[in-house]
Design an enzyme around this catalytic site. Structure first.
Site, PDB file in Angstrom:
ATOM      1  N   GLU A 100      32.135  41.074  46.465  1.00 47.72           N
ATOM      2  CA  GLU A 100      32.356  41.865  45.242  1.00 47.72           C
ATOM      3  C   GLU A 100      32.188  40.968  44.021  1.00 47.72           C
ATOM      4  O   GLU A 100      32.581  39.797  44.040  1.00 47.72           O
ATOM      5  CB  GLU A 100      33.768  42.465  45.276  1.00 47.72           C
ATOM      6  CG  GLU A 100      34.110  43.374  44.117  1.00 47.72           C
ATOM      7  CD  GLU A 100      35.476  44.047  44.315  1.00 47.72           C
ATOM      8  OE1 GLU A 100      35.792  44.427  45.474  1.00 47.72           O
ATOM      9  OE2 GLU A 100      36.221  44.174  43.337  1.00 47.72           O
ATOM     10  N   ASP A 102      32.988  41.290  39.890  1.00 51.23           N
ATOM     11  CA  ASP A 102      33.773  42.168  39.020  1.00 51.23           C
ATOM     12  C   ASP A 102      33.665  41.861  37.536  1.00 51.23           C
ATOM     13  O   ASP A 102      33.731  40.692  37.122  1.00 51.23           O
ATOM     14  CB  ASP A 102      35.268  42.049  39.355  1.00 51.23           C
ATOM     15  CG  ASP A 102      35.629  42.565  40.724  1.00 51.23           C
ATOM     16  OD1 ASP A 102      34.825  43.297  41.310  1.00 51.23           O
ATOM     17  OD2 ASP A 102      36.737  42.242  41.190  1.00 51.23           O
ATOM     18  N   GLU A 104      36.277  43.697  34.836  1.00 45.98           N
ATOM     19  CA  GLU A 104      37.338  44.672  34.604  1.00 45.98           C
ATOM     20  C   GLU A 104      37.850  44.464  33.185  1.00 45.98           C
ATOM     21  O   GLU A 104      38.056  43.320  32.748  1.00 45.98           O
ATOM     22  CB  GLU A 104      38.480  44.523  35.613  1.00 45.98           C
ATOM     23  CG  GLU A 104      38.089  44.935  37.022  1.00 45.98           C
ATOM     24  CD  GLU A 104      39.252  44.849  37.989  1.00 45.98           C
ATOM     25  OE1 GLU A 104      39.494  45.823  38.719  1.00 45.98           O
ATOM     26  OE2 GLU A 104      39.925  43.789  38.020  1.00 45.98           O
ATOM     27  N   THR A 118      37.245  38.808  35.002  1.00 44.58           N
ATOM     28  CA  THR A 118      36.150  38.642  35.965  1.00 44.58           C
ATOM     29  C   THR A 118      36.697  38.070  37.267  1.00 44.58           C
ATOM     30  O   THR A 118      37.687  37.332  37.276  1.00 44.58           O
ATOM     31  CB  THR A 118      35.043  37.719  35.422  1.00 44.58           C
ATOM     32  OG1 THR A 118      35.546  36.381  35.315  1.00 44.58           O
ATOM     33  CG2 THR A 118      34.549  38.196  34.063  1.00 44.58           C
ATOM     34  N   ASN A 119      36.035  38.412  38.364  1.00 40.87           N
ATOM     35  CA  ASN A 119      36.438  37.895  39.671  1.00 40.87           C
ATOM     36  C   ASN A 119      35.241  37.989  40.607  1.00 40.87           C
ATOM     37  O   ASN A 119      34.286  38.728  40.338  1.00 40.87           O
ATOM     38  CB  ASN A 119      37.622  38.688  40.224  1.00 40.87           C
ATOM     39  CG  ASN A 119      38.407  37.937  41.294  1.00 40.87           C
ATOM     40  OD1 ASN A 119      38.063  36.809  41.669  1.00 40.87           O
ATOM     41  ND2 ASN A 119      39.467  38.550  41.810  1.00 40.87           N
ATOM     42  N   ARG A 128      39.607  34.384  42.427  1.00 42.46           N
ATOM     43  CA  ARG A 128      38.764  33.533  41.583  1.00 42.46           C
ATOM     44  C   ARG A 128      38.665  34.141  40.179  1.00 42.46           C
ATOM     45  O   ARG A 128      37.586  34.282  39.614  1.00 42.46           O
ATOM     46  CB  ARG A 128      37.373  33.387  42.206  1.00 42.46           C
ATOM     47  CG  ARG A 128      37.353  32.706  43.578  1.00 42.46           C
ATOM     48  CD  ARG A 128      35.927  32.539  44.044  1.00 42.46           C
ATOM     49  NE  ARG A 128      35.836  31.811  45.308  1.00 42.46           N
ATOM     50  CZ  ARG A 128      35.637  32.389  46.492  1.00 42.46           C
ATOM     51  NH1 ARG A 128      35.512  33.729  46.567  1.00 42.46           N
ATOM     52  NH2 ARG A 128      35.553  31.670  47.581  1.00 42.46           N
ATOM     53  N   TRP A 194      50.194  46.341  36.530  1.00 42.43           N
ATOM     54  CA  TRP A 194      49.802  44.940  36.385  1.00 42.43           C
ATOM     55  C   TRP A 194      48.889  44.646  35.198  1.00 42.43           C
ATOM     56  O   TRP A 194      48.834  43.498  34.732  1.00 42.43           O
ATOM     57  CB  TRP A 194      49.075  44.465  37.652  1.00 42.43           C
ATOM     58  CG  TRP A 194      47.715  45.092  37.866  1.00 42.43           C
ATOM     59  CD1 TRP A 194      47.450  46.261  38.487  1.00 42.43           C
ATOM     60  CD2 TRP A 194      46.444  44.581  37.424  1.00 42.43           C
ATOM     61  NE1 TRP A 194      46.106  46.530  38.481  1.00 42.43           N
ATOM     62  CE2 TRP A 194      45.467  45.510  37.842  1.00 42.43           C
ATOM     63  CE3 TRP A 194      46.051  43.440  36.732  1.00 42.43           C
ATOM     64  CZ2 TRP A 194      44.102  45.326  37.571  1.00 42.43           C
ATOM     65  CZ3 TRP A 194      44.695  43.253  36.468  1.00 42.43           C
ATOM     66  CH2 TRP A 194      43.735  44.186  36.891  1.00 42.43           C
ATOM     67  N   GLY A 198      51.204  41.825  32.672  1.00 44.69           N
ATOM     68  CA  GLY A 198      51.729  41.799  34.028  1.00 44.69           C
ATOM     69  C   GLY A 198      52.484  43.042  34.427  1.00 44.69           C
ATOM     70  O   GLY A 198      53.307  43.006  35.358  1.00 44.69           O
TER      71      GLY A 198
END
Length: 290
Positions: A100, A102, A104, A118-119, A128, A194, A198
């Site tokens: 994947e 990402d 977001e 980002t991930n 990550r 989240w 958070g």
């Protein structure tokens, strides 16, 4: 004659690619995969709108799967108090051990900046994350978000400025997304457990509906046709321009642009979070990422 035939193949291949670009609109290239009542496509497929309210969010996905390419979309994010909402734009394969890539966009209270999150997941493992503040108001106009994915690297672009690179270090034992086809996905959803501080700031439903807008979808990518595509999509050919040596690494100017974005707008980098990983940092963090 042989050279003439080679040239003819190249011209036909480029014509097929161009035809694919013309047809890459929301009507022809995507389906609504959830929340159909909260989505709309207009302008002969050029524009799309996804809505979140108290009853549902909504999402779309590409009809086809791809292995490598340049995936581009212009997005205008939810204006005003968007706290607790997430607008997602990403590539993903299926299954537990999925890959994947990402983007977001984490909403915030009025007057506070969005967070570009980002991930990347490889073989089901993520963790990550890198996050940035935008250097513009992403709610006042459309901005270009591009995922460029080839056998050498994944690059995240914002308005053609690279903000992040994940290199292929498979030879060092670090998994890289190079064997699983992915679809494009985009959605808007309730993530107030989240997304904003958070989870401390919840969605204010009096501000609903929350609307994200999309246009100029471009799927300049290699269509997955089965295992044959593992070699075909990675080949250095005119059709697979995204896999050419010119895109194997950032140019000197692009590295400068990326360092500008990271030095001024990055707010989180997993490779600097020693406390989180208890001094056992992910191995790619010690390797050059551009």
């Amino acid at each position: 004659m042989k050279n003439h035939n080679v040239l003819l193949v190249i011209i036909l291949s480029l014509a097929i690619l161009e035809e694919g670009l013309v047809q890459a609109n929301f009507f022809k290239s995507t389906i609504v995969n959830w929340g159909a009542q909260n989505s709309a496509i207009s302008s002969n497929g050029s524009n799309a709108m996804l809505v979140l309210n108290q009853f549902s969010g909504s999402g779309i996905q590409s009809k086809k799967q791809f292995l490598y390419g340049s995936i581009e979309m212009f997005i205008k994010l939810v204006p005003g108090n968007s706290a607790g909402t997430v607008t997602a734009y990403y590539m993903s394969s299926s299954g537990e051990n999925h890959d994947e890539i990402d983007f977001e966009f984490l909403g915030n209270v009025s007057g506070q900046p969005y967070i570009i999150h980002t991930n990347i997941y490889t073989q089901g493992v993520g963790n990550r994350e890198q996050q940035f503040y935008p250097w513009f108001d992403p709610t006042s106009d459309f901005h270009n978000y591009t995922i460029h994915w080839n056998p050498n690297q994944v690059v995240w672009f914002v308005d053609e400025i690279p903000i992040r690179v994940f290199k292929n270090y498979a030879t060092a034992g670090i998994p890289y997304p190079n064997s699983q086809p992915m679809r494009l996905f985009s959605s808007i959803w309730n993530a107030d457990n989240w997304a904003t501080r958070g989870g401390l700031v919840k969605i204010d439903w009096s501000q609903a509906p929350f609307v994200a807008r999309f246009r100029r979808l471009r799927l300049r990518a290699c269509k997955w046709l089965g295992q044959f595509s593992l070699s075909q999509c990675a080949a250095n050919t005119p059709v697979n321009w995204w896999s050419s040596p010119a895109y194997g690494r950032l140019s000197y100017a692009q590295v400068g642009q990326m360092m500008w974005a990271r030095n001024n707008y990055m707010i989180y980098d997993y490779c600097e979070d020693v406390r989180r990983f208890k001094d056992q940092m992910p191995p790619e963090c010690s390797l050059q990422q551009y």
